[in-house]
Design an enzyme around this catalytic site. Structure first.
Site, PDB file in Angstrom:
ATOM      1  N   ASP A  90      23.143   2.026  26.853  1.00 55.92           N
ATOM      2  CA  ASP A  90      23.205   2.088  25.394  1.00 55.92           C
ATOM      3  C   ASP A  90      22.534   0.862  24.812  1.00 55.92           C
ATOM      4  O   ASP A  90      22.198  -0.088  25.521  1.00 55.92           O
ATOM      5  CB  ASP A  90      24.670   2.175  24.934  1.00 55.92           C
ATOM      6  N   HIS A  92      22.836  -1.757  21.234  1.00 54.96           N
ATOM      7  CA  HIS A  92      23.616  -2.129  20.053  1.00 54.96           C
ATOM      8  C   HIS A  92      22.797  -3.058  19.185  1.00 54.96           C
ATOM      9  O   HIS A  92      22.175  -4.000  19.670  1.00 54.96           O
ATOM     10  CB  HIS A  92      24.922  -2.827  20.453  1.00 54.96           C
ATOM     11  N   SER A  93      22.794  -2.787  17.889  1.00 51.02           N
ATOM     12  CA  SER A  93      22.123  -3.653  16.929  1.00 51.02           C
ATOM     13  C   SER A  93      23.167  -4.400  16.114  1.00 51.02           C
ATOM     14  O   SER A  93      24.222  -3.846  15.774  1.00 51.02           O
ATOM     15  CB  SER A  93      21.239  -2.819  15.988  1.00 51.02           C
ATOM     16  N   THR A 130      24.599   3.866  11.367  1.00 50.63           N
ATOM     17  CA  THR A 130      24.000   5.048  11.994  1.00 50.63           C
ATOM     18  C   THR A 130      24.823   6.300  11.712  1.00 50.63           C
ATOM     19  O   THR A 130      24.286   7.388  11.471  1.00 50.63           O
ATOM     20  CB  THR A 130      23.864   4.820  13.513  1.00 50.63           C
ATOM     21  N   ARG A 178      41.043 -11.956  11.876  1.00 52.34           N
ATOM     22  CA  ARG A 178      39.937 -12.916  11.759  1.00 52.34           C
ATOM     23  C   ARG A 178      39.286 -12.836  10.389  1.00 52.34           C
ATOM     24  O   ARG A 178      38.886 -13.850   9.805  1.00 52.34           O
ATOM     25  CB  ARG A 178      38.881 -12.642  12.832  1.00 52.34           C
ATOM     26  N   LYS A 197      33.912  -2.826  22.498  1.00 56.56           N
ATOM     27  CA  LYS A 197      33.678  -1.454  22.043  1.00 56.56           C
ATOM     28  C   LYS A 197      32.554  -0.794  22.834  1.00 56.56           C
ATOM     29  O   LYS A 197      32.662   0.363  23.239  1.00 56.56           O
ATOM     30  CB  LYS A 197      33.361  -1.447  20.547  1.00 56.56           C
ATOM     31  N   LYS A 198      31.471  -1.526  23.066  1.00 57.80           N
ATOM     32  CA  LYS A 198      30.344  -0.940  23.783  1.00 57.80           C
ATOM     33  C   LYS A 198      30.699  -0.631  25.240  1.00 57.80           C
ATOM     34  O   LYS A 198      30.326   0.421  25.770  1.00 57.80           O
ATOM     35  CB  LYS A 198      29.132  -1.873  23.724  1.00 57.80           C
TER      36      LYS A 198
END
Length: 448
Positions: A90, A92-93, A130, A178, A197-198
């Site tokens: 995958d 991730h940005s 997205t 946070r 999460k990823k």
């Protein structure tokens, strides 16, 4: 440090407050406490502040990442019919304006032998999401069952879904604390939040797109580089090979910003890539090549980039994108009848340059906030978005413009909102007499 059999959250906090290293077992028990509520908000906040000031080693970061990942569901692909070591990968940005890369990237990688189980988020603040873009497609289901998700990944090669409440729940609580205790900007905690999460998607490889510039979460190049290097180190320590690209977000990525308008650009990109924005093509093919080579789907970067370009140019990726959309409840004729399926607002106005010259600079964050003001983004997670609004035909740094030439086209719900968006956009763009060249879209690549 906590004694065996006795967990004392305050001792974990004390260890980090004094600059020590927290044992893996204590990190795991603290995260369990975050998940089940046995650790208080005050204790979570105190640990967050201690990490903010004293940092974490890559090993501590890996332990925190894995503990937060394991606080919820984790995909086990071998139990879902995939071979061990399959190229499950995958990207991730860290977020930007006009960043629709995931939409083209997933089918390109799938067309070249990779499997892409992409778990994406919604937009917040000035950055687009997205998931919001995909929901501009009528019928698209971003929350299929795990079995259906796996089936789509196996048969199509890619599936893009949303985050569920069962995904890294410890991170959800930690982040919310946070957010109100001024510790969001901690590099180790950002890293653990992203990776937990990823990695819950059961990846064998990950590629990061870490953006810098005035439209990025990390506007400083130095801070973006620090985050990228930390993510690569921590992910490696957690057993997932990761490469990070530092990419420029000092201008809108591509020629659209919004939701349905970005789906339109995605379709045009896939069916007519020779006419696509070159920076968008470059970053997409570079990310695809890294995903394919790092996951083992292709032998090396050069071979992978060539294959990715071929898959794009001959339409293989376009076919898979449409197949993925249909598999998730969207129309089977999206490309052919996109004007019918994708709704745009009826009020359309140009943003006229006002003077001749060259586009020299862009306040990208301001343009992102103009999309939010139109209704195409949100200022809190519970807000709905209007998929029909946004900007198209967006100028790029280096473009030559005449006074009566549009810098962009606005799609709005009302004349008043359109006029406001015109003013916001025009203010965000600097036009100079001298020609200006934008820097490369990919500034640096960081690997293990």
């Amino acid at each position: 440090m906590s004694e065996a059999g006795t967990f004392l959250p305050q001792e974990v906090i004390r260890t980090k407050r004094d600059g020590g290293i927290i044992a893996d077992a204590d990190i795991k028990r603290f995260v369990t406490g975050i998940t089940d509520g046995s650790v208080t908000d005050g204790q979570v906040a105190a640990l967050g502040m201690a990490v903010f000031f004293n940092g974490m080693t890559p090993e501590e970061g890996a332990a925190l990442t894995l503990a937060m990942r394991d606080s919820g569901d984790v995909m086990k692909w071998t139990e879902l019919g995939f071979e061990a070591g399959a190229p499950i990968v995958d990207k991730h940005s860290t977020g930007g304006v006009g960043d629709k890369v995931s939409l083209m990237l997933a089918p390109i990688v799938a067309a070249c032998g990779g499997y892409v189980p992409m778990i994406s988020g919604r937009g917040l603040g000035h950055t687009g999401g997205t998931l919001d873009k995909l929901e501009a497609i009528p019928g698209y289901d971003p929350y299929p069952s795990i079995k259906k998700f796996a089936d789509i990944v196996k048969t199509v090669g890619c599936s893009i879904i949303g985050q569920t409440g069962d995904l890294a729940p410890a991170d959800k609580r930690f982040y919310s604390i946070r957010d109100v205790t001024a510790t969001v900007e901690s590099i180790p905690l950002i890293t653990a939040s992203i990776l937990s999460k990823k990695l819950s998607a059961g990846l064998n490889a990950l590629v990061m797109d870490v953006k810098f510039g005035n439209g990025a979460f990390m506007d400083s190049y130095e801070k973006a580089e620090e985050l990228a290097r930390n993510i690569v180190r921590v992910a490696g320590a957690a057993g997932v090979p990761t490469t990070a690209l530092l990419t420029d977000m000092n201008q809108v990525l591509g020629r659209t910003a919004g939701n349905a308008v970005e789906i339109f650009e995605t379709i045009e990109f896939l069916v007519n890539p020779k006419a696509a924005d070159r920076r968008l093509v470059d970053i997409t093919l570079d990310l695809a090549a890294h995903m394919l080579s790092l996951s083992g789907a292709q032998p090396n970067f050069d071979v992978a980039r060539d294959k990715a370009a071929v898959a794009l140019m001959r339409g293989d990726a376009a076919a898979l994108f449409e197949k993925m959309v249909a598999a998730q409840g969207g129309p089977t004729d999206l490309f052919e009848k996109r004007d019918n399926h994708l709704k745009l607002s009826s009020v359309v106005k140009p943003v006229l340059a006002g003077k001749a010259g060259h586009v020299a600079a862009m306040d990208t964050r301001a343009i992102g906030m103009a999309v939010v003001a139109l209704g195409g983004g949100r200022t809190n997670p519970s807000q709905a978005v209007d998929h029909s609004v946004g900007f198209t035909e967006i100028c790029q740094i280096g473009d030559s413009v005449q006074a009566d030439q549009p810098l962009a086209m606005v799609y709005a719900r009302s004349e008043a909102e359109a006029e406001d968006a015109v003013n916001r956009f025009r203010t965000a763009v600097t036009i100079s007499e001298a020609a200006v060249n934008a820097g490369p879209i990919v500034a640096q690549t960081i690997g293990e």
